[in-house]
Design an enzyme around this catalytic site. Sequence first.
Site, PDB file in Angstrom:
ATOM      1  N   ASP A  60       0.689  -1.308   0.092  1.00 11.27           N
ATOM      2  CA  ASP A  60       0.062   0.154  -0.010  1.00 11.27           C
ATOM      3  C   ASP A  60       0.848   1.227  -0.044  1.00 11.27           C
ATOM      4  O   ASP A  60       0.382   2.311   0.164  1.00 11.27           O
ATOM      5  CB  ASP A  60      -0.950  -0.039   1.051  1.00 11.27           C
ATOM      6  CG  ASP A  60      -2.210  -0.876   1.028  1.00 11.27           C
ATOM      7  OD1 ASP A  60      -2.848  -0.647   0.292  1.00 11.27           O
ATOM      8  OD2 ASP A  60      -2.482  -1.895   1.816  1.00 11.27           O
ATOM      9  N   GLU A  65      -0.585   9.339   1.732  1.00 11.65           N
ATOM     10  CA  GLU A  65      -1.149  10.292   2.411  1.00 11.65           C
ATOM     11  C   GLU A  65      -1.348   9.898   3.821  1.00 11.65           C
ATOM     12  O   GLU A  65      -1.351  10.620   4.805  1.00 11.65           O
ATOM     13  CB  GLU A  65      -2.561  10.743   1.872  1.00 11.65           C
ATOM     14  CG  GLU A  65      -3.283  11.554   2.898  1.00 11.65           C
ATOM     15  CD  GLU A  65      -5.073  11.579   2.496  1.00 11.65           C
ATOM     16  OE1 GLU A  65      -5.460  10.365   1.850  1.00 11.65           O
ATOM     17  OE2 GLU A  65      -5.521  12.765   2.146  1.00 11.65           O
ATOM     18  N   ASP A  66      -1.608   8.398   4.120  1.00 15.13           N
ATOM     19  CA  ASP A  66      -1.721   7.974   5.367  1.00 15.13           C
ATOM     20  C   ASP A  66      -0.396   7.737   6.239  1.00 15.13           C
ATOM     21  O   ASP A  66      -0.615   7.691   7.318  1.00 15.13           O
ATOM     22  CB  ASP A  66      -2.186   6.663   5.064  1.00 15.13           C
ATOM     23  CG  ASP A  66      -3.458   6.454   4.416  1.00 15.13           C
ATOM     24  OD1 ASP A  66      -4.267   7.269   4.604  1.00 15.13           O
ATOM     25  OD2 ASP A  66      -3.675   5.647   3.641  1.00 15.13           O
ATOM     26  N   ARG A  85       1.000  -1.706   7.262  1.00 15.49           N
ATOM     27  CA  ARG A  85       1.451  -0.230   6.754  1.00 15.49           C
ATOM     28  C   ARG A  85       2.703   0.512   7.511  1.00 15.49           C
ATOM     29  O   ARG A  85       2.963   1.528   7.137  1.00 15.49           O
ATOM     30  CB  ARG A  85       0.322   0.539   6.430  1.00 15.49           C
ATOM     31  CG  ARG A  85      -0.743  -0.278   5.311  1.00 15.49           C
ATOM     32  CD  ARG A  85      -1.736   0.687   4.938  1.00 15.49           C
ATOM     33  NE  ARG A  85      -1.015   1.589   4.175  1.00 15.49           N
ATOM     34  CZ  ARG A  85      -1.586   2.947   3.587  1.00 15.49           C
ATOM     35  NH1 ARG A  85      -2.853   3.082   3.944  1.00 15.49           N
ATOM     36  NH2 ARG A  85      -0.960   3.653   2.923  1.00 15.49           N
ATOM     37  N   ARG A 130      -9.041   2.632  11.420  1.00 16.32           N
ATOM     38  CA  ARG A 130      -7.831   2.948  11.345  1.00 16.32           C
ATOM     39  C   ARG A 130      -7.085   3.913  12.541  1.00 16.32           C
ATOM     40  O   ARG A 130      -5.900   3.767  12.897  1.00 16.32           O
ATOM     41  CB  ARG A 130      -7.199   3.254  10.076  1.00 16.32           C
ATOM     42  CG  ARG A 130      -7.631   2.449   9.031  1.00 16.32           C
ATOM     43  CD  ARG A 130      -6.314   0.993   8.941  1.00 16.32           C
ATOM     44  NE  ARG A 130      -6.780   0.249   7.933  1.00 16.32           N
ATOM     45  CZ  ARG A 130      -6.510   0.301   6.444  1.00 16.32           C
ATOM     46  NH1 ARG A 130      -5.824   1.328   6.260  1.00 16.32           N
ATOM     47  NH2 ARG A 130      -6.896  -0.802   5.807  1.00 16.32           N
ATOM     48  N   HIS A 160     -11.754   6.197   5.445  1.00 15.32           N
ATOM     49  CA  HIS A 160     -11.066   7.065   6.255  1.00 15.32           C
ATOM     50  C   HIS A 160     -12.208   8.156   6.141  1.00 15.32           C
ATOM     51  O   HIS A 160     -13.063   8.207   5.130  1.00 15.32           O
ATOM     52  CB  HIS A 160      -9.905   7.500   5.476  1.00 15.32           C
ATOM     53  CG  HIS A 160      -8.821   6.711   5.957  1.00 15.32           C
ATOM     54  ND1 HIS A 160      -8.068   6.283   4.568  1.00 15.32           N
ATOM     55  CD2 HIS A 160      -8.316   5.983   6.765  1.00 15.32           C
ATOM     56  CE1 HIS A 160      -7.264   5.601   4.935  1.00 15.32           C
ATOM     57  NE2 HIS A 160      -7.211   5.261   6.247  1.00 15.32           N
ATOM     58  N   CYS A 246      -5.073  10.447  -1.366  1.00 17.61           N
ATOM     59  CA  CYS A 246      -4.106   9.101  -0.767  1.00 17.61           C
ATOM     60  C   CYS A 246      -2.894   9.163  -1.715  1.00 17.61           C
ATOM     61  O   CYS A 246      -1.932   8.579  -0.939  1.00 17.61           O
ATOM     62  CB  CYS A 246      -4.745   8.108  -0.394  1.00 17.61           C
ATOM     63  SG  CYS A 246      -5.516   7.080  -1.999  1.00 17.61           S
TER      64      CYS A 246
HETATM   65  C1  CIR Z   1      -5.622   0.443   2.975  1.00 19.31           C
HETATM   66  O1  CIR Z   1      -6.633   0.084   3.192  1.00 19.31           O
HETATM   67  O2  CIR Z   1      -4.852   1.195   3.681  1.00 19.31           O
HETATM   68  C2  CIR Z   1      -5.206   0.890   1.370  1.00 19.31           C
HETATM   69  N1  CIR Z   1      -5.430  -0.264   0.773  1.00 19.31           N
HETATM   70  C3  CIR Z   1      -5.843   2.072   0.923  1.00 19.31           C
HETATM   71  C4  CIR Z   1      -5.662   3.144   1.544  1.00 19.31           C
HETATM   72  C5  CIR Z   1      -6.111   4.371   0.761  1.00 19.31           C
HETATM   73  N2  CIR Z   1      -5.809   5.635   1.673  1.00 19.31           N
HETATM   74  C6  CIR Z   1      -6.441   6.911   1.655  1.00 19.31           C
HETATM   75  O3  CIR Z   1      -7.547   6.823   1.307  1.00 19.31           O
HETATM   76  N3  CIR Z   1      -5.896   7.750   2.311  1.00 19.31           N
END
Ligand code: CIR
Length: 254
Positions: A60, A65-66, A85, A130, A160, A246
Amino acid sequence: MLIAITRGISPSMDHCELTHLQRNPIDIESARRQHRRYEECLADLGCEIHRLPPGADLPDSVFVEDTAVVLDELAVIARPGAESRREETKEVAKALDRYRILHRIESPGTLDGGDVLKIGKKLFVGLSGRTNEEGIDQLSRLLMPYGYEVESVAVKDCLHLKSAATLVGQDKLLLNGTRVDEDKFRGCLIGVDPSEPSAGNALLVGETVVYPSAYPATRRKMEDLGIAVRTVDVSELAKAEGGVTCCSLLFENL
Ligand code: CIR
């Protein structure tokens, strides 16, 4: 100058985390093409792209962004809610160290950047699958000295907060009111078209909204309000529950 930190598509992206979607095979080459076009679109809108190498074993890692919350005064390195992650933050922290003082969310706090919606000096943070209350409290304590206010928002039926609500203008918020409580927000609220429940994720770059081509009805709604929209095809990234916010960390190079 706006910097956009991005990260290449991992060859292992097919093993990404999923929460609300069924697994569908991802065409990695096509995901790479879409991601390059996304970067080109940001560059066209005046961003300098700072692209990090893909994390080969981090499916991922394209979703940068995360991994952090970047503000003018500091950056907070996140502690993603999905254990798979957490390694992603290392490369991003190295890159951000050039631009900002770094602080961190520590265990047992969890926080995904995708849950953080900044509107002026206020940060709305999704209490999601999360991001936990401890993560939100830590963020609040870190930001209080800089005059930021942090407020938690319940999120349902999506990954999110920013899957459901994003800024599309100075005082304009695009949102799906069935996934977040719209009474939390002020200003001009633009509801997604009911036929497009996942259309709440848009990326504002300057005065232009970068937006998935998959949501034409909601795009028309924004355009009818005079909002400039540039569409990108992110259909392969959407299979991994990724949207347009993201895939980058956007901030001013101060
Ligand atoms: C996840 O589940 O963490 C990733 N497959 C997708 C993350 C997407 N992030 C976001 O929209 N900020």
